[in-house]
Design a protein around this motif. Structure first.
Motif, PDB file in Angstrom:
ATOM      1  N   ARG A   1       0.842  -1.208   0.000  1.00  0.00           N
ATOM      2  CA  ARG A   1       0.000   0.000   0.000  1.00  0.00           C
ATOM      3  C   ARG A   1       0.873   1.253   0.000  1.00  0.00           C
ATOM      4  O   ARG A   1       0.555   2.242  -0.672  1.00  0.00           O
TER       5      ARG A   1
ATOM      6  N   ASP B   1      -5.152   3.778   4.875  1.00  0.00           N
ATOM      7  CA  ASP B   1      -4.719   2.387   4.918  1.00  0.00           C
ATOM      8  C   ASP B   1      -5.718   1.473   5.617  1.00  0.00           C
ATOM      9  O   ASP B   1      -5.699   0.257   5.415  1.00  0.00           O
TER      10      ASP B   1
ATOM     11  N   ALA C   1     -10.563  -0.303   2.810  1.00  0.00           N
ATOM     12  CA  ALA C   1     -10.309  -1.165   1.660  1.00  0.00           C
ATOM     13  C   ALA C   1     -10.458  -0.390   0.361  1.00  0.00           C
ATOM     14  O   ALA C   1     -11.326   0.496   0.239  1.00  0.00           O
ATOM     15  N   LEU C   2      -9.612  -0.703  -0.598  1.00  0.00           N
ATOM     16  CA  LEU C   2      -9.721  -0.118  -1.930  1.00  0.00           C
ATOM     17  C   LEU C   2     -10.664  -0.980  -2.766  1.00  0.00           C
ATOM     18  O   LEU C   2     -10.455  -2.187  -2.900  1.00  0.00           O
ATOM     19  N   ALA C   3     -11.686  -0.373  -3.329  1.00  0.00           N
ATOM     20  CA  ALA C   3     -12.706  -1.121  -4.075  1.00  0.00           C
ATOM     21  C   ALA C   3     -12.640  -0.829  -5.571  1.00  0.00           C
ATOM     22  O   ALA C   3     -13.607  -1.051  -6.295  1.00  0.00           O
ATOM     23  N   THR C   4     -11.493  -0.322  -6.017  1.00  0.00           N
ATOM     24  CA  THR C   4     -11.305   0.034  -7.428  1.00  0.00           C
ATOM     25  C   THR C   4      -9.992  -0.541  -7.928  1.00  0.00           C
ATOM     26  O   THR C   4      -9.004  -0.579  -7.192  1.00  0.00           O
ATOM     27  N   ASN C   5      -9.998  -0.992  -9.171  1.00  0.00           N
ATOM     28  CA  ASN C   5      -8.730  -1.373  -9.802  1.00  0.00           C
ATOM     29  C   ASN C   5      -7.882  -0.129 -10.054  1.00  0.00           C
ATOM     30  O   ASN C   5      -8.421   0.933 -10.398  1.00  0.00           O
TER      31      ASN C   5
ATOM     32  N   TRP D   1      -3.166  -2.740  -8.504  1.00  0.00           N
ATOM     33  CA  TRP D   1      -4.026  -3.014  -7.333  1.00  0.00           C
ATOM     34  C   TRP D   1      -5.395  -3.441  -7.841  1.00  0.00           C
ATOM     35  O   TRP D   1      -5.910  -2.876  -8.799  1.00  0.00           O
TER      36      TRP D   1
ATOM     37  N   LYS E   1      -9.535  -4.539  -7.280  1.00  0.00           N
ATOM     38  CA  LYS E   1     -10.707  -4.006  -6.564  1.00  0.00           C
ATOM     39  C   LYS E   1     -11.112  -4.840  -5.357  1.00  0.00           C
ATOM     40  O   LYS E   1     -11.932  -4.397  -4.550  1.00  0.00           O
ATOM     41  N   ASP E   2     -10.520  -6.036  -5.205  1.00  0.00           N
ATOM     42  CA  ASP E   2     -10.752  -6.814  -3.986  1.00  0.00           C
ATOM     43  C   ASP E   2      -9.719  -6.483  -2.915  1.00  0.00           C
ATOM     44  O   ASP E   2      -9.538  -7.230  -1.955  1.00  0.00           O
ATOM     45  N   ASP E   3      -9.053  -5.324  -3.101  1.00  0.00           N
ATOM     46  CA  ASP E   3      -8.102  -4.765  -2.130  1.00  0.00           C
ATOM     47  C   ASP E   3      -6.870  -5.639  -1.947  1.00  0.00           C
ATOM     48  O   ASP E   3      -6.397  -5.842  -0.827  1.00  0.00           O
TER      49      ASP E   3
ATOM     50  N   SER F   1      -7.814   6.105  -0.458  1.00  0.00           N
ATOM     51  CA  SER F   1      -8.366   6.056   0.891  1.00  0.00           C
ATOM     52  C   SER F   1      -7.266   5.717   1.885  1.00  0.00           C
ATOM     53  O   SER F   1      -6.169   5.281   1.514  1.00  0.00           O
TER      54      SER F   1
END
Length: 289
Positions: A89, A148, A151-155, A190, A192-194, A146
């Motif tokens: 990250r 740390d 969760a990141l929900a985007t590619n 990265w 989208k499933d984080d 966002s």
């Protein structure tokens, strides 16, 4: 005046616990260990366990047992990628700050449908070339990442330098080159499933681990071009690469974990000894040993 000593040889083996270790992977790992031993270097064991759907703890125990049985030893504790998510990250934030990545809501199926026919030598499971028409214009303001703890929900994709020829000299395959934007396109760093992509996690681990030589299968040559761009962007030195020819069965098919009969465990159970397998590795041609 002090003379700088050359860096210590740093090697690594990186099995993925998605199945039993098969003979092809075992040979590549043995070559990596042997090259490291001859160089008087330090070998690291890395557990590439970022595939949440397929990785299993029992396969982690199995590959450690198989490697030990073959006489392959490593220094220090095993590195586990799923325990290093904060490091990946942090690397993503650096790429974001340098405006080298952008968010992408296109699915792999959409990209594959839009991409042209595979290039010569491209692996069937290689990432398809991302169409330039879907890339945001240079200079487009990026949305913030966002925190740390979110969760990141985007590619997120890495923007390759279109038209640049990326090259490296491989210890077995010779001079390799590919043109960014033509032979490979903007690639995922990265998901989208984080979870970080293989490309980002591998580049960060090799860079932070001070790996000086990467020994792996020839099916990963195309990945090397992507990882070289990431290593450069993140300020890490470029290691030397040795891509070993793939082992194939009698029908010419590349060995895969679904062929359980050729797993190290199955061969051991059938009475094969570690010495016999290693002798076969030593006798193979074109492996640079």
């Amino acid at each position: 005046m002090a003379v700088n000593s050359p860096p210590t040889y740093g090697g690594r083996i990186a099995p993925s616990p998605t199945g039993l270790l098969h003979l092809g992977h075992a040979r590549t790992f043995w070559i990596a260990a042997e090259r490291c031993r001859r160089a008087g270097g330090v070998l690291t064991l890395r557990n590439d366990d970022l595939d949440r759907d397929r990785c299993r703890p029992e396969f982690v125990a199995a590959f450690q047992r198989d490697l030990g049985w073959l006489g392959i030893t490593w220094a220090g504790p095993m590195i586990t990628q799923s325990e290093r998510l904060p490091r990946y990250r942090a690397a993503l934030r650096r790429l974001h700050a340098a405006n080298l990545i952008y968010p992408c809501d296109r699915s792999r199926r959409e990209v594959a449908a839009a991409a042209s026919a595979p290039h010569e030598g491209e692996a069937a499971d290689d990432e398809p070339i991302f169409p330039r028409k879907w890339r945001p214009a240079a200079g487009t303001t990026l949305p913030p990442l966002s925190g740390d703890d979110v969760a990141l929900a985007t590619n997120w994709r890495f923007r390759v330098p279109d038209g640049e020829t990326v090259t490296f000299d491989d210890g077995l395959a010779g001079r390799q080159s590919a043109v960014a934007g033509r032979d490979f396109g903007d690639f995922l760093v990265w998901r989208k499933d984080d979870v970080p992509s293989y490309q980002l996690a591998c580049a960060v681990d090799d860079g932070e681990g001070r790996i000086t030589e990467v020994v792996r299968g020839a099916d990963l040559i195309r990945s090397t071009f992507r990882q070289l761009l990431l290593l450069r962007a993140l300020g890490y030195p470029q290691p030397h690469y040795v891509h070993c020819p793939l082992m194939r069965d009698e029908q010419g098919r590349r060995l895969a974990k679904r062929y359980d009969a050729l797993s190290v465990a199955a061969l051991r159970d059938c009475g094969k000894t570690a010495a016999e397998l290693v002798a076969g590795f030593r006798d193979a041609k074109g492996l640079g040993l």
